[in-house]
Enzyme design. Structure first.
Site, mmCIF file in Angstrom:
data_model
loop_
_atom_site.group_PDB
_atom_site.id
_atom_site.type_symbol
_atom_site.label_atom_id
_atom_site.label_comp_id
_atom_site.label_asym_id
_atom_site.label_seq_id
_atom_site.Cartn_x
_atom_site.Cartn_y
_atom_site.Cartn_z
ATOM 1 N N ASN A 1 -43.364 -70.721 18.966
ATOM 2 C CA ASN A 1 -42.548 -71.307 17.898
ATOM 3 C C ASN A 1 -43.327 -72.318 17.055
ATOM 4 O O ASN A 1 -42.737 -73.130 16.359
ATOM 5 C CB ASN A 1 -41.293 -71.968 18.488
ATOM 6 C CG ASN A 1 -40.225 -72.199 17.429
ATOM 7 O OD1 ASN A 1 -40.026 -71.351 16.559
ATOM 8 N ND2 ASN A 1 -39.577 -73.344 17.464
ATOM 9 N N VAL B 1 -47.674 -114.348 11.639
ATOM 10 C CA VAL B 1 -46.388 -114.379 12.361
ATOM 11 C C VAL B 1 -46.495 -115.247 13.613
ATOM 12 O O VAL B 1 -45.639 -116.098 13.873
ATOM 13 C CB VAL B 1 -45.929 -112.947 12.723
ATOM 14 C CG1 VAL B 1 -44.514 -112.956 13.237
ATOM 15 C CG2 VAL B 1 -46.053 -112.023 11.527
ATOM 16 N N LEU C 1 -55.263 -112.572 12.966
ATOM 17 C CA LEU C 1 -56.230 -111.479 12.816
ATOM 18 C C LEU C 1 -55.579 -110.135 12.512
ATOM 19 O O LEU C 1 -56.195 -109.092 12.630
ATOM 20 C CB LEU C 1 -57.055 -111.348 14.105
ATOM 21 C CG LEU C 1 -57.918 -112.559 14.458
ATOM 22 C CD1 LEU C 1 -58.574 -112.370 15.812
ATOM 23 C CD2 LEU C 1 -58.986 -112.780 13.409
ATOM 24 N N ILE D 1 -40.118 -64.989 18.932
ATOM 25 C CA ILE D 1 -40.512 -66.393 19.126
ATOM 26 C C ILE D 1 -41.343 -66.506 20.398
ATOM 27 O O ILE D 1 -40.866 -66.207 21.493
ATOM 28 C CB ILE D 1 -39.264 -67.302 19.250
ATOM 29 C CG1 ILE D 1 -38.400 -67.230 17.993
ATOM 30 C CG2 ILE D 1 -39.665 -68.736 19.566
ATOM 31 C CD1 ILE D 1 -38.928 -67.971 16.819
ATOM 32 N N MET E 1 -43.805 -106.031 16.201
ATOM 33 C CA MET E 1 -44.042 -104.688 15.647
ATOM 34 C C MET E 1 -45.323 -104.103 16.199
ATOM 35 O O MET E 1 -45.941 -103.246 15.574
ATOM 36 C CB MET E 1 -44.037 -104.724 14.125
ATOM 37 C CG MET E 1 -44.773 -105.899 13.528
ATOM 38 S SD MET E 1 -44.272 -106.165 11.825
ATOM 39 C CE MET E 1 -45.097 -107.710 11.470
ATOM 40 N N GLU F 1 -54.629 -108.522 9.826
ATOM 41 C CA GLU F 1 -54.946 -107.645 8.695
ATOM 42 C C GLU F 1 -56.430 -107.490 8.399
ATOM 43 O O GLU F 1 -56.868 -106.476 7.874
ATOM 44 C CB GLU F 1 -54.290 -108.210 7.433
ATOM 45 C CG GLU F 1 -52.801 -108.289 7.516
ATOM 46 C CD GLU F 1 -52.238 -109.021 6.310
ATOM 47 O OE1 GLU F 1 -51.620 -108.374 5.472
ATOM 48 O OE2 GLU F 1 -52.450 -110.238 6.209
ATOM 49 N N ALA G 1 -45.111 -101.077 11.502
ATOM 50 C CA ALA G 1 -44.506 -101.391 10.197
ATOM 51 C C ALA G 1 -45.585 -101.476 9.110
ATOM 52 O O ALA G 1 -45.496 -100.825 8.088
ATOM 53 C CB ALA G 1 -43.730 -102.692 10.275
ATOM 54 N N PHE G 2 -46.580 -102.317 9.330
ATOM 55 C CA PHE G 2 -47.736 -102.459 8.438
ATOM 56 C C PHE G 2 -47.364 -102.802 6.999
ATOM 57 O O PHE G 2 -48.075 -102.451 6.059
ATOM 58 C CB PHE G 2 -48.601 -101.185 8.464
ATOM 59 C CG PHE G 2 -48.881 -100.678 9.850
ATOM 60 C CD1 PHE G 2 -49.654 -101.429 10.727
ATOM 61 C CD2 PHE G 2 -48.345 -99.489 10.296
ATOM 62 C CE1 PHE G 2 -49.903 -100.978 12.014
ATOM 63 C CE2 PHE G 2 -48.586 -99.034 11.586
ATOM 64 C CZ PHE G 2 -49.360 -99.784 12.447
#
Ligand SMILES: Cc1cc2nc3c(=O)[nH]c(=O)nc-3n(C[C@H](O)[C@H](O)[C@H](O)COP(=O)(O)OP(=O)(O)OC[C@H]3O[C@@H](n4cnc5c(N)ncnc54)[C@H](O)[C@@H]3O)c2cc1C
Ligand code: FES
Ligand code: FES
Length: 1338
Positions: free
Chosen positions: A268, A1091, A1268, A265, A1047, A1270, A806-807
């Site tokens: 690794n 939101v 805004l 190793i 989020m 999305e 989260a999306f």
């Protein structure tokens, strides 16, 4: 040997001594669980995301130097850190002590959104600064190349890091000798600064200076330890594994002789992923520690000898140095190696991985082995039997006995010979993404000519990615010896190599025709490269390259990152203390950067806590014959295995429409379906046991995966949905032209950085259950948990502090998993934690719906589309989830920014045997919009117009009606379109692109501009209601609670801004702790860009209620403080707590009549992108993007610009590099960052300009702002169409004028194959249906 040695290392300046360490433990869980340093995050476990980055420092007693390097803690075995000093994000600064400038700047420059990637980013940057206090921009992007961020789009992170660079505003790239700031058409028009607009989101003057003397010193004890020569082999013995760390070469070879099967190793980075993802187990491992001989660097007369233990980063530095020191003709191989070392993985992996480990692993896609093989390298081996030297050749690569290392041998070093005069070496590679992506095909090529005669004396060509290991085209090369270097030779070479390096049609990894094309495209590049050098060396003897070929050799033109942002200044009449409209830093920004921000899995373990791991179906459509948990249950620490039987009577739940089962024990409908859950006293045991549950299946026919198969089997969830306006059939009769076409668009993985996480805690009293979940929908979690536990909702509380991205992916699916976790917790009366690994998460939770769009358009020769008939099919997967809503919204938004007077659009959700697709940022619009824009692009081609001309003539103009009869005013849309044209200098740059294309045959540029109308709203008033709770305490401080989830989008920050404005108090006086069903009942799911809008209305309402109540008190003492007023109110028995409520906007839709007022308002925007493509490899670079958005009155321009940019980059990923692969059996292959490529820092447009349009009207939204979250996603398709434009130019130059269709994502594979040329014609093609492909297009 010292048995049961003591492990000693330092973490953040504190000594850690371990006497009983388990060698199977990795540093990451050790830091997080044992030392409770939770700032270092888990994102993938395989070295691919950088969330776990720490700095490792080691002292070298020979050079007396300390080496600091970044490393991925998830791949570092704990036993390998003996003698090292580890620095985590907590060690460099905190809010309690002092912030480190990196932490401060990344936060204040708005480089954090959800913050989950931030500690890793900080540590990569910090390590760079430890080594280079004033880095260059190249060093900066290189240092961050191994760190993924899914939220920000990287621009603010680059801006933050750039503050450490010693540069002016100039990008440092002097293309054609001209400074970037002075290049005519690429210059931006002057902004009207003045009072109206602003372009700065932070002020550098406030930043703490970087003071290297303040950093933690390297622990003297470790230095002394390293200096001591008396150390002996250390052995760590665990339950299952023994770790042997020899410290001398002699001990190393003795250990290897004793345990020949034990891996050595080093970094690794090869063994680690095999153990983690492929279930390989090694009872004994040998890990040499600081053995001098493995780190030699020796310049001999015939070449350079490099120790096998050197890291790839060290090799990179050594080669760069050698190139400076040696004459150019000697360093051809070194140049080629350096080129690949520049893109190989990220900085962390390059610093961990060793040269020896790389060579011995012999990965099929190794970047270095093809070069080392053609470079005639020699491997020096040692064992107790003595030394051996073997060539690194084809036989070695194929592990042929006699040519390979023997099991007891150690690779000590590698000799890489100097090249000779008239000898040339080149390196080529093409990957899905520019950096930190394994090559799809790579190659090393070497030729030696006779002295100045141009006759091939030696030729070596090796390829990676096209076989089980590196493949050498030995026979082809042999046949070409003696031939002159000319086009006939090239032609013969291509045919020979294609014949020798043949790829079967069903080869693993797919992309077979692309790989075949790359094999010879690289050869062509090599031919040109060498021809060019020959010409330079002897201009008389060797012919010049045809001009048109030169572009094949140039790199994609790109400059250094720079950006200009423009947003509206606040009204000069606004009170100075009012924070609304100002670019306030994310409330948690600093905590993200210090690692103090707590996410679900950062919560400390509860007393007696258990861990839950899911067992999922391995068959796509099957009867489950039996489930045998006995072996799993027999393992130590395993407490229970839950199946459907245990959930009898509560095993189904409905969020929307049909109920879905939680666990399934009768039938499997997709691979990845939850079948049972193993509960054990540790994560390790739960995961081990989950692998031992035996499930017997009986396949059921048919298994349907693709949209086409679903259409064939009539497999839909519901009848077709339809909207129609005008008279489509009549309109088709009067148009000049009609075209029909279709486009397929692949799905998308959410790839939030924090995987699904939950912790259920039974309170032991009154059956109360607290559940801490990373979710967008606490109320949904409460409902499903209450249903499964047969409890009233008032006994179940869901708490969310923050969510690491989260999306759309942390709502319903999370609910099902949380309910099972809560059931287990309730059953055993103990807390149960469930954290999905990245691979499980990607498998179980699916993502954006793949689409098939079919269209028929009737249009006039001037580009006006008078009739449009569009059909959408989306791949819903095995259950309905939110698919119908996604499809519906897609149909409502498919018109994008265009007025199609006669329009029919229809859609069906296909039921297939894949994990169920769900909501993802944009919710159907990114797919529907792309289909419409593709149709427009095709119309433009038919009319001989540019797509932008056709877009312009079809735009909505003024006041109009959508196809479902909702009124719109398109004034702002036109404004965005015009502003974007102007800001991007569209016309000038279009001409420049055409000029470039006429001068360059193998590189093409493309430019595209796309408008956008993004409707906001939910289709029902109830879905828009929101509530808030505001308390004023007697010291005058305020606590705000609302139903929205933080989020990354900064909703809590905006809510504090709202409370601060409404109550007229400073931001610092207002606090927000998180979201909980205990304080805000019945909150809607957080999503859909609204939101802040909805919850802000509720917060505003609560604050106004309080103000109204306090008005008499305030007016009595207008100069008083909030403390005075609160106490006075208390004395007068006036409540200091108020709820606020927002009912939602009026909204309706009648699908019968196809009419409604579904949306509250529209966000308008436009984006213009310019790309350059390499026609020979399919590589592309986004050179510049300009975005104009209508943000209304932005509440927080920094957060809003962040949303637009982040969504744009996510959209760019959707339409270009993010490609999901499923096997013909419906198994998802792409289960981690190593297979699925979201954009990295190098993929962001080098110039990225975002401008918010001055707000034109007041609306009834929160302070006339717009959501805004999305919309920017769709604008990513401007990159798709810019590539389309570039491909078109390439095709036209090659005489291909007919229509062509490009599906999404537009990957290097699709780009290359669309740029048809003699090479694509030369490759063998396989008849569809004559073979089983590796993957299927779903
Ligand atoms: C996220 C990620 C991205 C990557 N991207 C790329 C990429 O873009 N291009 C690319 O080419 N590669 C890439 N790799 C692969 C990487 O280059 C290799 O994993 C790495 O070089 C292996 O080196 P190591 O020291 O970590 O090997 P280890 O995992 O420590 O060892 C690997 C094997 O080599 C053997 N070994 C090691 N040293 C010796 C020795 N001295 N003598 C005998 N046997 C020895 C071991 O026994 C073991 O079997 C990537 C890997 C990861 C994890
Ligand atoms: S968690 Fe270590 S790199 Fe992703
Ligand atoms: S802020 Fe980078 S992943 Fe969320």
């Amino acid at each position: 040997m010292d048995r049961a040695a003591e492990l000693l290392f330092y973490v953040n300046g504190r000594k850690v001594l371990e006497n009983n360490v388990d060698p199977e433990t990795m540093l990451l869980p050790y830091l997080r669980k044992k030392l409770r340093l939770t700032g270092t995050k888990y994102g993938c476990g395989g070295g691919g995301c950088g969330a776990c980055t720490v700095m490792i420092s080691r002292y070298n007693p020979i050079t007396k130097k300390i080496r600091h390097y970044p490393a991925n803690a998830c791949l570092i075995p704990i036993c390998s850190v003996h003698g090292a000093a580890i620095t985590t994000v907590e060690g460099i600064g905190s809010t309690k002590t002092r912030l480190h400038p990196v932490q401060e700047r990344i936060a204040k420059c708005h480089g954090t959104q959800c913050g989950f990637c931030t500690p890793g980013m900080v540590m990569s940057m910090y390590t760079l600064l430890r080594n280079h206090p004033e880095p260059t921009l190249d060093q900066l992007t290189d240092a961050l190349g191994g760190n993924l961020c899914r939220c920000t789009g990287y621009r603010p992170i680059i801006d933050a890091c750039k503050t450490f660079c010693n540069t002016s505003g100039c990008c440092q790239s002097k293309e054609n000798g001209v400074c970037c700031l002075n290049q005519g058409i690429n210059e931006l028009p002057e902004f009207e600064e003045g009072n109206k607009t602003r372009s700065k989101l932070f002020s550098e003057e406030e930043f703490l200076p970087l003071d290297p003397t303040q950093e933690l010193i390297f622990p003297p004890e470790l230095m002394m330890m390293a200096e001591k020569q008396l150390q002996r082999t250390r052995v760590f013995v665990g339950d299952r594994m023994t770790w042997i760390s020899p410290v001398t070469l002699k001990e190393l070879i003795e250990a290897k002789a004793k345990y020949p099967q034990a891996p050595v190793i080093m970094g690794n980075t090869s063994t680690g992923p095999e153990v983690k993802f492929k279930g390989v187990f090694h009872p004994v491992v040998i890990s040499p520690d600081r053995i001098e001989e493995l780190n030699v660097v020796n310049y001999a007369s015939d070449g350079l000898t490099l120790g096998a233990g050197l890291s790839l980063a060290q090799v990179k530095d050594i080669l760069a140095d050698a190139i400076l020191q040696l004459p150019e003709e000697k360093t051809q191989t070194y140049h080629a190696l350096l080129k690949h070392l520049g893109t190989l993985a990220g900085s962390q992996i390059r610093n961990m991985a060793s040269l020896g480990g790389h060579i011995v692993s012999r990965h099929l896609d190794s970047d270095l082995n093809p070069l080392l093989a053609v470079g005639n390298c020699t491997l020096h081996l040692l064992s107790t039997q003595g030394e051996r030297h073997i060539p690194l050749n084809e036989q070695f690569l194929q592990k042929c006995p006699g040519a390979d290392l023997k099991p007891e041998e150690i690779l000590i070093s590698v000799s890489v010979p100097y090249t000779r005069k008239w000898e040339f070496v080149s390196a080529f590679r093409q990957a899905q993404r520019q950096q930190n992506a394994l090559a799809i095909v790579n190659s090393g090529m070497r030729v030696l000519f006779g002295e100045g005669d141009g006759i091939i004396r030696e030729l070596s060509i090796s390829y990676g990615g096209v076989g089980p290991t590196t493949i050498c085209a030995k026979n082809s090369c042999q046949k070409l010896i003696g031939r002159p270097w000319n086009e006939e030779m090239l032609d013969a070479a291509c045919r020979l190599v294609l014949d020798e390096v043949s790829l079967p049609a069903s080869a693993p990894g797919g992309k077979v025709e692309f790989k075949r094309t790359l094999i010879i495209s690289f050869l062509f590049k090599f031919y040109l490269e060498v021809s060019q050098i020959l010409k330079r060396m002897d201009p008389v003897r060797f012919p010049s390259l045809a001009d048109k070929y030169e572009s094949a050799l140039e790199d994609l033109h790109s400059r250094h990152h720079w950006s200009i942002l423009k947003y509206q200044n606040v009204d000069p009449k606004q009170l100075p203390q009012d924070p609304v409209g100002h670019p306030i830093m994310h409330l948690s920004g600093i905590k993200h950067a210090t690692g103090e921000a707590i996410y679900c899995d950062d919560m400390p373990a509860m007393e007696g806590e258990l861990f839950l791991a899911f067992v999922t179906s391995s068959r796509a459509h099957a009867k489950i014959v039996s489930i045998d948990p006995s072996e799993a249950l027999s393992l130590p620490g395993v407490v229970d295995v839950l199946t459907e039987e245990h959930l009898h009577g509560v095993n189904s739940f409905s969020f929307l429409g049909d109920p879905e089962k939680l666990l399934e024990s009768d039938k499997a409908f997709c691979v990845g379906q939850l079948v049972c859950a193993v509960i054990a006293d540790s994560e390790v045991q739960a995961r081990r046991a989950a692998k031992r549950v035996k499930i017997v299946y009986q396949d059921v026919e048919p298994a349907i995966f693709t949209i086409e198969e679903a259409i064939q089997h009539n497999s839909y969830f519901a009848p077709e949905r339809k909207l129609e306006c005008g008279n489509v059939d009549e309109a088709f009769k009067v148009v000049d032209q009609i075209l029909e076409g279709e486009i397929h668009m692949g799905g998308q993985e959410h790839f939030y950085m924090e995987t699904q996480s939950m912790l259920a805690v039974p309170r032991g009293e009154d059956q109360e259950m607290d559940i801490y979940v990373s979710t967008q929908y606490p109320k949904g979690i409460q409902d499903i948990v209450a249903s499964v536990l047969k409890l009233p909702a008032n006994k179940v509380m869901c708490h969310v502090k923050r969510v690491g991205g989260a999306f759309g992916g942390k709502a319903f699916k999370t609910g099902f998993m949380a309910a099972i976790t809560a059931f287990a917790a309730n059953k055993h009366g103990r807390a149960v934690r469930c954290i999905l690994e990245r691979g499980e998460d990607m498998l179980i939770t699916a993502g954006r719906h793949p689409y098939l769009g079919k269209y028929k358009a009737g249009f006039m020769n001037d580009g006006r589309i008078l009739a449009l008939d569009i059909q959408h099919y989306c791949n819903g997967g095995a259950t309905l989830d939110e698919s119908q809503l996604v499809l519906d919204i897609g149909l409502l938004k498919m018109d994008n920014a265009y007025k199609f007077p006669n329009l029919r659009c229809r859609g069906c959700v296909c039921r297939t045997n894949l994990p169920s697709n769900t909501a993802l940022r944009g919710f159907g619009f990114p797919q529907a919009g792309l289909i419409t824009e593709s149709c427009i692009t095709e119309v433009a081609a038919k009319c001989g117009l540019s797509p932008e001309q056709v877009r312009t003539v079809n735009l909505y103009k003024g006041i109009d009606q959508t196809h479902y009869k909702q009124e719109i005013n398109a004034k702002t849309l036109i404004q965005c379109w015009k502003e974007c044209m102007a800001m991007s200098s569209y016309s000038l740059r279009k001409a420049a692109v055409e000029k470039f294309n006429s001068e360059n045959h193998w590189k093409k540029k493309g430019l595209a501009m796309v408008p956008m109308k993004y409707p906001i709203g939910f289709g029902s008033r109830a879905a828009g209601q929101a509530s808030a709770l505001v308390h004023i305490y007697l010291d005058g401080s305020v606590l705000v609670t609302h139903g929205g989830i933080e989020m990354g989008q900064g909703v809590h920050t905006k809510m504090i801004q709202v409370a601060s404005r409404e109550l007229g108090m400073p931001l610092s006086n207002v606090h927000l702790r998180g979201t909980s069903t205990e304080t805000i009942p019945n909150a809607n799911v957080s999503g859909g860009s609204v939101v802040a809008d909805f919850n802000g209305m509720a917060v505003k309402d609560a604050c106004q209620t309080l103000l109204k109540r306090l008005e008499p008190i305030i007016s009595k003492n207008p100069r008083g403080t909030w403390k005075d007023w609160a106490q006075a109110a208390f004395a007068e028995s006036i409540s200091l707590s108020a709820t606020g409520y927002f009912r939602g906007y009026e909204s309706n839709m009648n699908w019968e009549t196809g009419e409604g007022h579904f949306f509250e308002y529209f966000v308008y925007g436009a984006a213009c992108s310019e790309v350059e493509i390499d026609c020979l490899t399919g590589a592309y670079k986004n050179i510049r993007t300009d975005i104009v958005m209508d943000a209304g009155y932005s509440i927080n321009p920094a957060l809003d610009i962040g949303q637009v940019e982040g969504a744009f980059i996510q959209g760019m990923g959707l339409y270009t590099t993010e490609e999901l692969h499923y096997s013909p059996q419906g198994i998802l292959y792409t289960r981690g960052p190593n297979q699925y490529k979201i954009p990295t820092i190098r993929d962001t447009p080098t110039e990225f300009h975002v401008s918010f349009l001055p707000p034109s009207e007041n609306s009834n939204t929160l302070y006339s702002s717009k959501g805004l979250g999305e919309s920017g996603m769709f604008l990513g398709c401007s990159v798709f169409f810019a590539i389309h434009d570039a491909v078109k130019a390439a095709r036209q130059e090659r005489g291909l004028f007919g229509p062509f269709m490009l599906n999404s994502p537009l990957t290097p594979e699709r780009i290359r194959m669309a740029c048809e040329d003699k090479f694509t014609k030369m490759i063998p093609r396989d008849k569809p249906g004559s073979y089983v492909p590796w993957n299927i297009p779903i």
